[in-house]
Design a protein around this motif. Structure first.
Motif, mmCIF file in Angstrom:
data_model
loop_
_atom_site.group_PDB
_atom_site.id
_atom_site.type_symbol
_atom_site.label_atom_id
_atom_site.label_comp_id
_atom_site.label_asym_id
_atom_site.label_seq_id
_atom_site.Cartn_x
_atom_site.Cartn_y
_atom_site.Cartn_z
ATOM 1 N N GLN A 60 -7.657 -2.677 8.280
ATOM 2 C CA GLN A 60 -8.046 -3.308 7.034
ATOM 3 C C GLN A 60 -9.015 -2.391 6.297
ATOM 4 N N GLY A 61 -9.124 -2.607 4.982
ATOM 5 C CA GLY A 61 -10.085 -1.849 4.197
ATOM 6 C C GLY A 61 -9.537 -0.516 3.722
ATOM 7 N N ARG A 62 -10.458 0.319 3.297
ATOM 8 C CA ARG A 62 -10.116 1.609 2.699
ATOM 9 C C ARG A 62 -10.359 2.745 3.690
ATOM 10 N N ASN A 63 -9.427 3.679 3.740
ATOM 11 C CA ASN A 63 -9.492 4.852 4.620
ATOM 12 C C ASN A 63 -9.772 4.478 6.076
ATOM 13 N N PRO A 64 -8.938 3.587 6.662
ATOM 14 C CA PRO A 64 -9.159 3.210 8.060
ATOM 15 C C PRO A 64 -8.667 4.308 9.005
ATOM 16 N N ALA A 65 -9.004 4.158 10.276
ATOM 17 C CA ALA A 65 -8.430 5.006 11.319
ATOM 18 C C ALA A 65 -7.109 4.350 11.727
ATOM 19 N N ALA A 90 -1.347 6.041 1.703
ATOM 20 C CA ALA A 90 -0.723 5.199 2.719
ATOM 21 C C ALA A 90 -1.243 3.776 2.586
ATOM 22 N N VAL A 91 -0.345 2.790 2.744
ATOM 23 C CA VAL A 91 -0.701 1.378 2.613
ATOM 24 C C VAL A 91 0.002 0.597 3.725
ATOM 25 N N ASN A 92 -0.697 -0.381 4.320
ATOM 26 C CA ASN A 92 -0.057 -1.234 5.323
ATOM 27 C C ASN A 92 0.105 -2.656 4.776
ATOM 28 N N TRP A 97 -5.575 0.795 2.859
ATOM 29 C CA TRP A 97 -4.987 1.988 2.270
ATOM 30 C C TRP A 97 -5.900 3.188 2.452
ATOM 31 N N SER A 98 -5.265 4.344 2.450
ATOM 32 C CA SER A 98 -6.014 5.595 2.531
ATOM 33 C C SER A 98 -5.468 6.556 1.492
ATOM 34 N N TRP A 99 -6.365 7.381 0.970
ATOM 35 C CA TRP A 99 -6.019 8.374 -0.053
ATOM 36 C C TRP A 99 -6.526 9.717 0.429
ATOM 37 N N GLU A 119 10.020 -10.171 3.742
ATOM 38 C CA GLU A 119 9.703 -8.870 3.179
ATOM 39 C C GLU A 119 8.196 -8.716 3.034
ATOM 40 N N TRP A 120 7.759 -7.473 2.821
ATOM 41 C CA TRP A 120 6.402 -7.235 2.345
ATOM 42 C C TRP A 120 6.481 -6.251 1.197
ATOM 43 N N THR A 121 5.547 -6.378 0.289
ATOM 44 C CA THR A 121 5.576 -5.574 -0.932
ATOM 45 C C THR A 121 4.254 -4.848 -1.112
ATOM 46 N N VAL A 122 4.321 -3.742 -1.798
ATOM 47 C CA VAL A 122 3.147 -2.902 -2.047
ATOM 48 C C VAL A 122 3.118 -2.515 -3.508
ATOM 49 N N GLU A 123 1.931 -2.490 -4.081
ATOM 50 C CA GLU A 123 1.723 -1.924 -5.407
ATOM 51 C C GLU A 123 0.516 -1.004 -5.355
ATOM 52 N N ALA A 124 0.626 0.125 -6.030
ATOM 53 C CA ALA A 124 -0.471 1.087 -6.056
ATOM 54 C C ALA A 124 -0.518 1.739 -7.427
ATOM 55 N N ALA A 125 -1.701 2.192 -7.810
ATOM 56 C CA ALA A 125 -1.892 2.890 -9.076
ATOM 57 C C ALA A 125 -2.780 4.108 -8.830
ATOM 58 N N ILE A 126 -2.294 5.272 -9.226
ATOM 59 C CA ILE A 126 -3.014 6.531 -9.040
ATOM 60 C C ILE A 126 -3.402 7.072 -10.414
ATOM 61 N N PRO A 127 -4.673 7.417 -10.639
ATOM 62 C CA PRO A 127 -5.068 7.982 -11.936
ATOM 63 C C PRO A 127 -4.347 9.299 -12.190
ATOM 64 N N LEU A 128 -3.802 9.446 -13.376
ATOM 65 C CA LEU A 128 -3.116 10.699 -13.711
ATOM 66 C C LEU A 128 -4.066 11.890 -13.656
#
Length: 208
Positions: A60-65, A90-92, A97-99, A119-128
């Protein structure tokens, strides 16, 4: 507003990219599909991933192991600031998620996930601003091993493959609104943070 459903009309008009398996024959379950679009100054990525049983997700959280768990991983290869960079998001299913990026400045991506029936779904947004206008994009889905079932993997555009892209110029605007929900304190089977992206989405310009 981030809600994780991938049901907004403009998501439906975004380009659809099928995940494929390197194995002969069609593995069970199907690999699913990706969506790619540009919203203002953000590259938006979505995934709809069939799953007939419980997901396997721990982190859970950001940048996990990361442990052995279900994931979807986008890889971008760009040349920016005079350097070749490999960027991975990467997203679970729980929305962890990790960047992986050598850049420590600028706005960060936003990502979350939702588990639904089958099903499971993912949405992500990356700054250009984190990317270059021209580069390469690939994606891999990892389904962790289950009792009696090995690890399965699917990729787009192909196993160890990548597709070239050219992004439009960034348009100024506010960041997607991120409203994650809370996780139960001690779930028998972890449920995800509600997530998603409901905004004015335009189909990706250029080649993917």
């Amino acid at each position: 507003v981030i809600d994780g459903t991938l049901s907004e009309p403009l998501w439906q008009s975004a380009r659809t990219l099928p995940l494929q398996s390197p194995m002969l024959g069609a593995p069970f379950p199907a690999g699913g599909e990706l969506r790619v679009a540009v919203c203002g100054a953000w590259l938006c990525l979505g995934a709809r991933l069939p799953e007939p049983g419980p997901v396997v997700a721990i982190s859970q959280g950001r940048n996990p192991a990361w442990l052995s768990e279900d994931q979807v991983v986008w890889t971008l290869r760009v040349h920016t600031d005079g350097d070749n960079r490999v960027l991975r998001l990467a997203v679970n299913p729980l929305g962890a998620w990790s960047w992986d990026s050598p850049s420590a400045v600028g706005r960060r991506p936003r990502a979350a996930a939702r588990v639904g029936p089958g099903e499971w779904t993912v949405e992500a947004a990356i700054p250009l601003e984190q990317l270059a206008r021209i580069g390469f994009l690939g994606c891999e889905r990892v389904r962790a091993p289950r009792p009696g079932a090995p690890e399965l993997r699917w990729s787009w555009p192909a196993w160890n493959g990548r597709a070239s892209f050219e992004l439009p110029k960034a348009v100024s605007g506010s960041a997607p609104l991120f409203r994650p929900g809370s996780l139960p304190s001690a779930p028998a089977e972890p449920r995800p943070t509600p997530a998603g992206l409901a905004a004015q989405i335009a189909s990706l310009s250029g080649r993917v």
